[in-house]
Design a protein around this motif. Structure first.
Motif, PDB file in Angstrom:
ATOM      1  N   ARG B 151     -14.396   3.448   2.393  1.00 51.75           N
ATOM      2  CA  ARG B 151     -13.108   2.926   2.860  1.00 51.75           C
ATOM      3  C   ARG B 151     -12.050   3.951   2.482  1.00 51.75           C
ATOM      4  NH1 ARG B 151     -11.828  -2.271   4.175  1.00 51.75           N
ATOM      5  NH2 ARG B 151     -13.954  -2.773   3.488  1.00 51.75           N
ATOM      6  N   ILE B 152     -11.853   4.909   3.357  1.00 54.20           N
ATOM      7  CA  ILE B 152     -10.966   6.016   3.019  1.00 54.20           C
ATOM      8  C   ILE B 152      -9.949   6.224   4.129  1.00 54.20           C
ATOM      9  CG2 ILE B 152     -12.875   7.071   1.752  1.00 54.20           C
ATOM     10  CD1 ILE B 152     -13.158   9.127   3.846  1.00 54.20           C
ATOM     11  N   ASN B 153      -8.805   6.738   3.736  1.00 50.86           N
ATOM     12  CA  ASN B 153      -7.705   6.900   4.680  1.00 50.86           C
ATOM     13  C   ASN B 153      -6.566   7.581   3.933  1.00 50.86           C
ATOM     14  OD1 ASN B 153      -6.253   6.688   7.006  1.00 50.86           O
ATOM     15  ND2 ASN B 153      -5.654   4.551   6.698  1.00 50.86           N
ATOM     16  N   VAL B 163      -6.642   3.292  -6.987  1.00 48.35           N
ATOM     17  CA  VAL B 163      -7.279   3.109  -5.678  1.00 48.35           C
ATOM     18  C   VAL B 163      -8.450   2.128  -5.752  1.00 48.35           C
ATOM     19  CG1 VAL B 163      -8.922   5.040  -5.857  1.00 48.35           C
ATOM     20  CG2 VAL B 163      -8.043   4.364  -3.615  1.00 48.35           C
ATOM     21  N   LEU B 164      -9.091   2.030  -6.912  1.00 45.22           N
ATOM     22  CA  LEU B 164     -10.197   1.079  -7.049  1.00 45.22           C
ATOM     23  C   LEU B 164      -9.684  -0.358  -6.945  1.00 45.22           C
ATOM     24  CD1 LEU B 164     -12.232   2.794  -9.926  1.00 45.22           C
ATOM     25  CD2 LEU B 164     -12.997   2.456  -7.570  1.00 45.22           C
ATOM     26  N   TRP B 165      -8.601  -0.643  -7.667  1.00 47.60           N
ATOM     27  CA  TRP B 165      -8.042  -2.004  -7.619  1.00 47.60           C
ATOM     28  C   TRP B 165      -7.376  -2.277  -6.274  1.00 47.60           C
ATOM     29  CZ3 TRP B 165      -7.820  -6.110 -11.280  1.00 47.60           C
ATOM     30  CH2 TRP B 165      -8.545  -5.879 -12.462  1.00 47.60           C
ATOM     31  N   ASP B 166      -6.909  -1.261  -5.613  1.00 44.89           N
ATOM     32  CA  ASP B 166      -6.229  -1.466  -4.327  1.00 44.89           C
ATOM     33  C   ASP B 166      -7.223  -1.723  -3.197  1.00 44.89           C
ATOM     34  OD1 ASP B 166      -4.132  -1.495  -2.409  1.00 44.89           O
ATOM     35  OD2 ASP B 166      -4.463   0.617  -1.959  1.00 44.89           O
ATOM     36  N   LEU B 167      -8.254  -0.909  -3.116  1.00 45.90           N
ATOM     37  CA  LEU B 167      -9.124  -0.976  -1.944  1.00 45.90           C
ATOM     38  C   LEU B 167     -10.493  -1.611  -2.208  1.00 45.90           C
ATOM     39  CD1 LEU B 167      -8.424   2.481  -0.221  1.00 45.90           C
ATOM     40  CD2 LEU B 167      -7.397   0.250   0.238  1.00 45.90           C
ATOM     41  N   ALA B 168     -11.082  -1.359  -3.372  1.00 45.25           N
ATOM     42  CA  ALA B 168     -12.450  -1.839  -3.592  1.00 45.25           C
ATOM     43  C   ALA B 168     -12.588  -3.370  -3.543  1.00 45.25           C
ATOM     44  CB  ALA B 168     -13.001  -1.296  -4.920  1.00 45.25           C
ATOM     45  N   PRO B 169     -11.531  -4.152  -3.835  1.00 42.94           N
ATOM     46  CA  PRO B 169     -11.704  -5.614  -3.699  1.00 42.94           C
ATOM     47  C   PRO B 169     -12.190  -6.017  -2.312  1.00 42.94           C
ATOM     48  CG  PRO B 169      -9.713  -5.171  -4.932  1.00 42.94           C
ATOM     49  CD  PRO B 169     -10.237  -3.829  -4.445  1.00 42.94           C
ATOM     50  N   HIS B 170     -11.793  -5.263  -1.290  1.00 47.48           N
ATOM     51  CA  HIS B 170     -12.307  -5.577   0.044  1.00 47.48           C
ATOM     52  C   HIS B 170     -13.831  -5.460   0.066  1.00 47.48           C
ATOM     53  CE1 HIS B 170      -8.322  -5.849   1.648  1.00 47.48           C
ATOM     54  NE2 HIS B 170      -8.019  -4.617   1.307  1.00 47.48           N
ATOM     55  N   ASP B 171     -14.320  -4.314  -0.382  1.00 43.84           N
ATOM     56  CA  ASP B 171     -15.765  -4.085  -0.348  1.00 43.84           C
ATOM     57  C   ASP B 171     -16.503  -5.083  -1.228  1.00 43.84           C
ATOM     58  OD1 ASP B 171     -15.633  -1.257   1.043  1.00 43.84           O
ATOM     59  OD2 ASP B 171     -14.139  -1.291  -0.525  1.00 43.84           O
ATOM     60  N   LEU B 172     -15.944  -5.326  -2.413  1.00 44.09           N
ATOM     61  CA  LEU B 172     -16.622  -6.205  -3.367  1.00 44.09           C
ATOM     62  C   LEU B 172     -16.651  -7.649  -2.878  1.00 44.09           C
ATOM     63  CD1 LEU B 172     -15.135  -4.672  -6.648  1.00 44.09           C
ATOM     64  CD2 LEU B 172     -17.451  -4.333  -5.713  1.00 44.09           C
ATOM     65  N   SER B 173     -15.535  -8.113  -2.321  1.00 45.39           N
ATOM     66  CA  SER B 173     -15.520  -9.506  -1.858  1.00 45.39           C
ATOM     67  C   SER B 173     -16.441  -9.669  -0.650  1.00 45.39           C
ATOM     68  CB  SER B 173     -14.096  -9.956  -1.525  1.00 45.39           C
ATOM     69  OG  SER B 173     -13.547  -9.175  -0.490  1.00 45.39           O
ATOM     70  N   ILE B 174     -16.525  -8.637   0.171  1.00 45.67           N
ATOM     71  CA  ILE B 174     -17.447  -8.711   1.318  1.00 45.67           C
ATOM     72  C   ILE B 174     -18.893  -8.763   0.820  1.00 45.67           C
ATOM     73  CG2 ILE B 174     -18.331  -7.414   3.292  1.00 45.67           C
ATOM     74  CD1 ILE B 174     -15.362  -6.375   3.597  1.00 45.67           C
ATOM     75  N   LEU B 175     -19.218  -7.903  -0.146  1.00 46.95           N
ATOM     76  CA  LEU B 175     -20.576  -7.936  -0.699  1.00 46.95           C
ATOM     77  C   LEU B 175     -20.880  -9.304  -1.290  1.00 46.95           C
ATOM     78  CD1 LEU B 175     -21.030  -4.442  -2.357  1.00 46.95           C
ATOM     79  CD2 LEU B 175     -22.066  -5.359  -0.271  1.00 46.95           C
ATOM     80  N   ASP B 176     -19.892  -9.853  -1.984  1.00 52.53           N
ATOM     81  CA  ASP B 176     -20.105 -11.166  -2.573  1.00 52.53           C
ATOM     82  C   ASP B 176     -20.405 -12.207  -1.502  1.00 52.53           C
ATOM     83  OD1 ASP B 176     -19.910 -12.785  -5.134  1.00 52.53           O
ATOM     84  OD2 ASP B 176     -18.593 -13.922  -3.796  1.00 52.53           O
ATOM     85  N   ALA B 177     -19.756 -12.083  -0.375  1.00 52.67           N
ATOM     86  CA  ALA B 177     -19.938 -13.077   0.682  1.00 52.67           C
ATOM     87  C   ALA B 177     -21.247 -12.897   1.436  1.00 52.67           C
ATOM     88  CB  ALA B 177     -18.768 -13.009   1.669  1.00 52.67           C
TER      89      ALA B 177
END
Lengths: 360, 360, 360, 360
Positions: B151-153, B163-177
């Motif tokens: 997830r880069i831009n 950047v981890l707290w800003d963007l990685a929650p998207h990836d992590l919450s998706i993995l969780d789901a």
């Protein structure tokens, strides 16, 4: 007058070397050497080239200036050291050796004898990598911020090496060739996984903190259904994107980025930082690339180095630096991904040697 | 009869919640609450919706079944705990809280009171993520081998989070789901770099060993000139590739991979492994995706959970698991990228609670 | 026992034929014939293959079952007719001849003598075109609605032919191979432009109304800075997209389209039409393609045809149909793009012949 | 002081105009007019804007400087002529009118009264088309060689117009805006197909020979499963490629092409041509594009034209030229695709008018 070369090893890679030495105006191919005479004969065909089955006999010949070694990796150092001892310049198929210790010995020996030791990092001689080297070294990108390299594909699971040793040498040797200071991470962290039970990592990640706060990261993967070969080199002024699977636009240079100007008046650093961040959204350009076969350029470079007594682009040191990172990466894998110094104690001598050299 | 909801916070995200609760057949929006009355009034406009400026007054109302919190992250837990204490179901904008400890408290409180606590992980309600969840959970991919998310831009450097707290929650919450067991890494390693001197990591990598030898890896980056949002979920039978920037083919499922069959006769494991590796090169298919707005689906899920007394897809536990990984990642960053356990001692109680729950 | 073949013409294409006949289990290459003996010798090298410089001498040999002609196009018909007269089966490099009249003569002659006349439409033997043929002929696409083919690139401006004759034969021969009825347009319209003053069209468009209201369109262009090779075959049930420059997904089959069901009750046709239109938005799949070299498959097909006395996939009729369209297109170009019938009077005999054949 | 505008028509497009006039610093929106009062009231909402249900009453108002017409196409000319007669400047949603004859009347009337007549070709106000216009008009591309435009998608089959009238106006109005001489083909050929029995062409091709040997071609298609919106503008010096579905690189300018230098010594033209052809393989660049909403730029342009008494970028003449090509295309469809002159006799007066104007 042409330089005279012999190819040692008539297996998978040898025929490519034979073809390119034969096609080169710089070289005369005088012999192909393999323990298996039939295999050597098959490669030679009806060319006016000798077949040798004894390495000693080959190295004893006066009409051989250089040897090119394309044998299994574990035999590289023994053959190269013998060739150097016989006064021959040496080209070695990658990897330079099967361990860093062997590679150090080869580099020392070549330096001591004033002979060329070159590693065949073929990728470094492609038009695209040469152009990347030119762009990076011109300073056009500014300071290096990050490198992210991805090399993934459904790949052959190798019987003897993991995915890091199989694929990352490409990324590492390219970085060594294009970065102004070469491949010089202080440490490396490696993570890997073997989710199919292949007995070795099939997915691998390398992380290398670089001087000045920059970072390099390599992702290699044998299990990906899609093929990606992409390297991004981010700089403070411009960022280069290399997409090797897009022949119509392999290279793109973006005048885009985040700028930080801390010369503002505020006493509060956080505030100064916030105020100082700006974004560039300029044009992109995709330089045209010349045609050219990498192996032909590689043998030309070998000739140039021998003739001019100069270090080739991918000299023994380059081969050694790649092995240093790979060995540190393997260590990191065994300790759960912690950062492992690339330059351990036993290589201090070499570092010192290099420093002395720099003083000359 | 509709459920009655109030939105707390009329800033950036609040209006989106207002619009979606208003458009939902499940909900009646009764109030918008903000300390800044003018801001709340602007969001309400001429809608028949009350404006409240006191949280206490809002929570004292009998005609409010649930509150949706869209205030700054540091206030989430205080407001949510008050709402739960007042017997309201709670929806919280992500992140669930500003620390794991707060999140644990919120989760415990909601469980103790039998109320719904839901985290607005909006991405999880997009048609593409719902389809991914369906595919992964159907078992079609086989065993999980690896996850690689990028997830880069060129992104806004945030003033308060890296950047981890800003963007990685998207990836992590998706993995969780989408993963059958949710986001459950035992440990996480994080590497980051701040090459522009922004005061926080602008490039970040997360590595998470997963059960069964699998691995998950996340690359987030604010400095990339090109935008990539791609996730690969590799399985033993099929591999899914999600390219969110390709609206014409967001999702591809490949029947390609490496197979290992160790049931051969040889006594030598290495030999058995070599003989047992084969490659599948089957078809790919790209499932069609329904239309649908994520936020509308999210508020529908909130209603469903309240009505059925059931855990929503992205419940408080999901928000907590994301925070656990992020906190462990931050710790890893400070210790040079070493693997840090995600479940430290102080969360044992919660884990035990969860276990008890599983026994019921 | 192998069939014995001779290659006539040792220029650009001949060596490819030599290599493939040599590598084929079906064929024994007995001779290479060229007026220029040195050129023929160079192609033969040290292979145990005769060199001939006289066509008559070659055709008089008893040990030659078939000849493969790779000479300039204007000589194809003369050589092929001589070979047929000598009882040899004939393979001709494309185009089959330099005019339709010559091609008709060749087809008649081969038919009269019961010999195989085959045209080397190489593209038709690639794995992707064979798969397209299989899909189209299976009926999976439903009725043919449209074909749109684009073949553009910065290309060599040919000294003797325009862009339609240079590039469109690829598209036309492929259509002939994959469409159930072969390439059978009743008429063709062609537009072209020579904006650089090259003396011939450098940009060209072909339009061919097809039976049942369908349409085929071909865009060829030597002046495009970007390379596109794409063909879309739209059907009433599914639509196939071939993107030849995307090796990772050359072929995509979409279950998407517009459906029309006119069986509604309304008396008003326009109303019935409006009510009857619906859209399918189903999945897409990308079939895996086998590996395989086109030329090897082509020489195998030649052998199969000779052995089984059967028409090859790209027989003389295919070569003729391509020439018919090209000649009509050239006529259309000279009359401002009007539709020109493909089957003019002078070919009636052949059509009748074909009809008779169909009755047998 | 702001200009005062009224929007006529509160259907599909009207609300967009209302929103943009309201958001513009140049305009004061004073009224919305629709026969259906409820519909007009709904668009106005609680804005301080009058609702009118009588066009006569609206046009009689002194406080209206301009009207923007967003009614069905068949009513455009009647309303516009009435507004012009009442001394109002006029903006018309595309198409300018439902026939060329009506459009000519509107253009004449506006010219005679010295009022602005503008057509809302929205696409022409996007940042990308404005940049294309800038590049083409700067002469950077050299002489125009060819234009190839593709606009295909699975699209709504329109109940009243064919695919050429539905989609090609976009391509034609863009060409009119970016080409230095505007859209000025002498003739047009059109081919179409209705393979699904929709009662009108669902696949269409337009070919337009341009002055100097250049050619323009447009492909529109409602039946394509994949969406393509691409325009290539080939020039003698550079070629521009616009890929509207690639937001990361919408525009690419290639320094690639075929050059012809006929100044060589040979007497033989063919030989001179052959010798004179060379290829440029230079860099590509992708200009950055500013942000900006097209409709906002469009209403600003309308204000500019009214204030400065100047022709707007997309004036009535532009709308007329698009209709001229479409009518000629429809005629071509009925005569089997033959070239049909765009300027037939009955428009001579207008051409003469234009010529006179040019002399002033």
């Amino acid at each position: 007058m042409s330089l005279r070369v012999a190819v040692v090893g008539a297996g998978y890679w040898g025929p490519n070397l034979v073809r390119n030495f034969r096609g080169s105006p710089d070289w005369e191919l005088v012999a192909v050497c393999d323990l298996d005479e039939a295999r050597a004969r098959k490669v030679v065909g009806d060319l006016p080239v000798d077949v040798e089955t004894s390495l000693d006999a080959l190295l004893a010949r006066d009409d051989v200036d250089a040897v090119a070694i394309a044998t299994p990796a574990r035999t590289h150092s023994r053959i190269a050291l013998a060739a150097l001892a016989a006064g021959k310049h040496v080209l070695v198929e990658k990897p330079l050796a099967s361990s860093r210790a062997e590679a150090e010995l080869m580099v020392s020996e070549a330096r001591a004898r004033g002979l060329v030791l070159m590693c065949d990092h073929t990728y470094c001689y492609t038009p695209v990598v040469r152009k990347i080297r030119e762009i990076v070294r011109s300073g056009e990108l500014g300071d290096l911020l990050f490198v992210d390299s991805v090399r993934i594909n459904l790949g052959l699971v190798q019987p003897d090496v993991d995915v890091l040793w199989d694929l990352a040498p490409h990324d590492l040797s390219i970085l060594d060739a294009v970065l102004p200071g070469g491949l010089a991470p202080e440490s490396v962290a490696a993570h890997g996984a073997d989710p199919i039970g292949a007995g070795r990592a099939c997915v691998g990640y390398l992380t290398m903190p670089l001087p000045g706060g920059a970072i390099a990261h390599v992702h290699v993967n044998w299990l990906s259904p899609t093929k990606i070969r992409q390297m991004v080199i981010g700089g403070s002024r411009r960022t280069l994107v290399w997409d090797d699977l897009n022949p119509q636009q392999r290279l793109s240079v973006y005048d885009r980025g985040v700028d930080l100007d801390l010369t503002s008046a505020s006493d509060d650093l956080a505030e100064r930082r916030s105020a100082a961040i700006s974004y560039r959204l300029g044009d992109m350009y995709a330089p045209s690339l010349p045609e050219g076969e990498a192996l032909a350029a590689m043998v030309a470079e070998f000739a140039r180095a021998v003739t001019q007594g100069d270090a080739p682009l991918t000299d023994g040191g380059a081969g050694l630096r790649v092995l240093e990172v790979l060995e540190a990466a393997s260590t990191s894998l065994t300790v759960g991904g912690a950062l492992v110094p690339v330059h351990s104690n036993d290589s201090l001598d070499l570092v010192e040697l290099a420093d002395e050299e720099a003083l000359v």
